[in-house]
Design an enzyme around this catalytic site. Sequence first.
Site, mmCIF file in Angstrom:
data_model
loop_
_atom_site.group_PDB
_atom_site.id
_atom_site.type_symbol
_atom_site.label_atom_id
_atom_site.label_comp_id
_atom_site.label_asym_id
_atom_site.label_seq_id
_atom_site.Cartn_x
_atom_site.Cartn_y
_atom_site.Cartn_z
ATOM 1 N N LYS A 115 44.223 37.655 26.537
ATOM 2 C CA LYS A 115 43.592 36.412 26.992
ATOM 3 C C LYS A 115 43.714 35.298 25.963
ATOM 4 O O LYS A 115 43.858 34.137 26.312
ATOM 5 C CB LYS A 115 42.113 36.651 27.314
ATOM 6 C CG LYS A 115 41.900 37.347 28.635
ATOM 7 C CD LYS A 115 40.458 37.176 29.112
ATOM 8 C CE LYS A 115 40.236 37.889 30.416
ATOM 9 N NZ LYS A 115 38.818 37.908 30.804
ATOM 10 N N LYS A 207 48.989 42.829 37.319
ATOM 11 C CA LYS A 207 47.735 43.034 38.046
ATOM 12 C C LYS A 207 47.501 41.940 39.080
ATOM 13 O O LYS A 207 47.800 40.779 38.820
ATOM 14 C CB LYS A 207 46.569 42.986 37.030
ATOM 15 C CG LYS A 207 45.704 44.221 37.026
ATOM 16 C CD LYS A 207 44.580 44.086 36.021
ATOM 17 C CE LYS A 207 43.459 43.216 36.527
ATOM 18 N NZ LYS A 207 42.263 43.228 35.685
ATOM 19 N N LYS A 210 42.960 36.642 40.098
ATOM 20 C CA LYS A 210 42.557 35.362 40.665
ATOM 21 C C LYS A 210 43.198 34.205 39.920
ATOM 22 O O LYS A 210 43.215 33.087 40.410
ATOM 23 C CB LYS A 210 41.034 35.219 40.690
ATOM 24 C CG LYS A 210 40.313 35.770 39.503
ATOM 25 C CD LYS A 210 38.842 36.025 39.840
ATOM 26 C CE LYS A 210 38.246 37.062 38.920
ATOM 27 N NZ LYS A 210 37.023 37.649 39.445
#
Length: 345
Positions: A115, A207, A210
């Site tokens: 991230k 993956k 969103k």
Amino acid sequence: MPVFKERVFSGVQPTGNLHLGNYLGAIVKFVALQEKYDCLYCVVDMHAITVWQDPAELKRTTREVTAAYIASGIDPKKNIIFNQSQVAEHAELAWVLNCVARLGWLNRMTQFKEKAGKDRENVSVGLFAYPNLMAADILAYRATHVPVGEDQKQHLELARDIAQKFNNDYAESIRANGFGETFFPLPEPLISGPATRVMSLRDGTKKMSKSDSSDYSRINLTDDADTIAQKFRKAKTDPHPLPSGVKELESRPEAENLVGIYAALSGKTAADVLKDFGGAQFSRFKEALTELSVEKLGPVGAEMKRIVQDAAYIDSVLKDGSARARAIASETMKAVKDIVGFVRV
Ligand code: TRP
């Protein structure tokens, strides 16, 4: 090891739209566990703000995740549904655990590395400390079982390490305060079944997320039948028909993903799905998958949309859940204060 009361805790972040990955990887499992355990299901709004969230949008998505829990069949009377920020003990315990966890442990977290990317200097301190807050979520209730997706396994292992270090560091005080040999249970991850990892419909190695810029990469819980059909029709595949055994799926990520989704939605194993569809062309399989998805997700999406209209009802569920959660967490926190040596006045 003493016997702890069996208790389930898990959480979903209120960020963006809920998709099939959240549903199959987490929420469906939450529903099944309520038969067997006392469960707390949290909407982790404090985790969400580790990256920027628009305030109005955060309120909307917090209520939306709550609605999704209820629409999927989690009974808010039998279980505790609440949002994290309403139970201050999460933040309080997280601070104590910040002082237990080691910097080196957090430095190894792969999700943080992914991230933060190259821009490490510029991410929030909260993003780095995030796994400690997650440990606090679980340990505030001395939960024993935590259903999570594959991607959260490392965070769960960290929570166990933190619990263990707390138990060791404070062993003497734990005993002196009458809590026996260990205070925190070591929480067990529950990661099982097909679709513990639902992948993007555009790239079977990524993956379902969103944050993917393409809406065709995911099925949202609120997608209508036509949208679901269109997304599966466009889903990436390879040119071969489906194999008859699961072994052959290993080198075919897109096929493996679609078969996994079918298996999870139908409650069958991937092997059973291939018994029915081995040798079939993708066009036929995708039609069956669309039909199944519409049948299973349609009612959940519709119920979610209905519940979301009633913010007062949702807030009443969260209020009741928070009060019940607080009753448990405040007992834990009192004990932690005694153990650590904080004077309670
Ligand atoms: N980190 C989890 C996720 O992103 C959400 C989460 C927060 C959680 N606290 C938790 C999951 C405690 C299980 C237990 O999916």
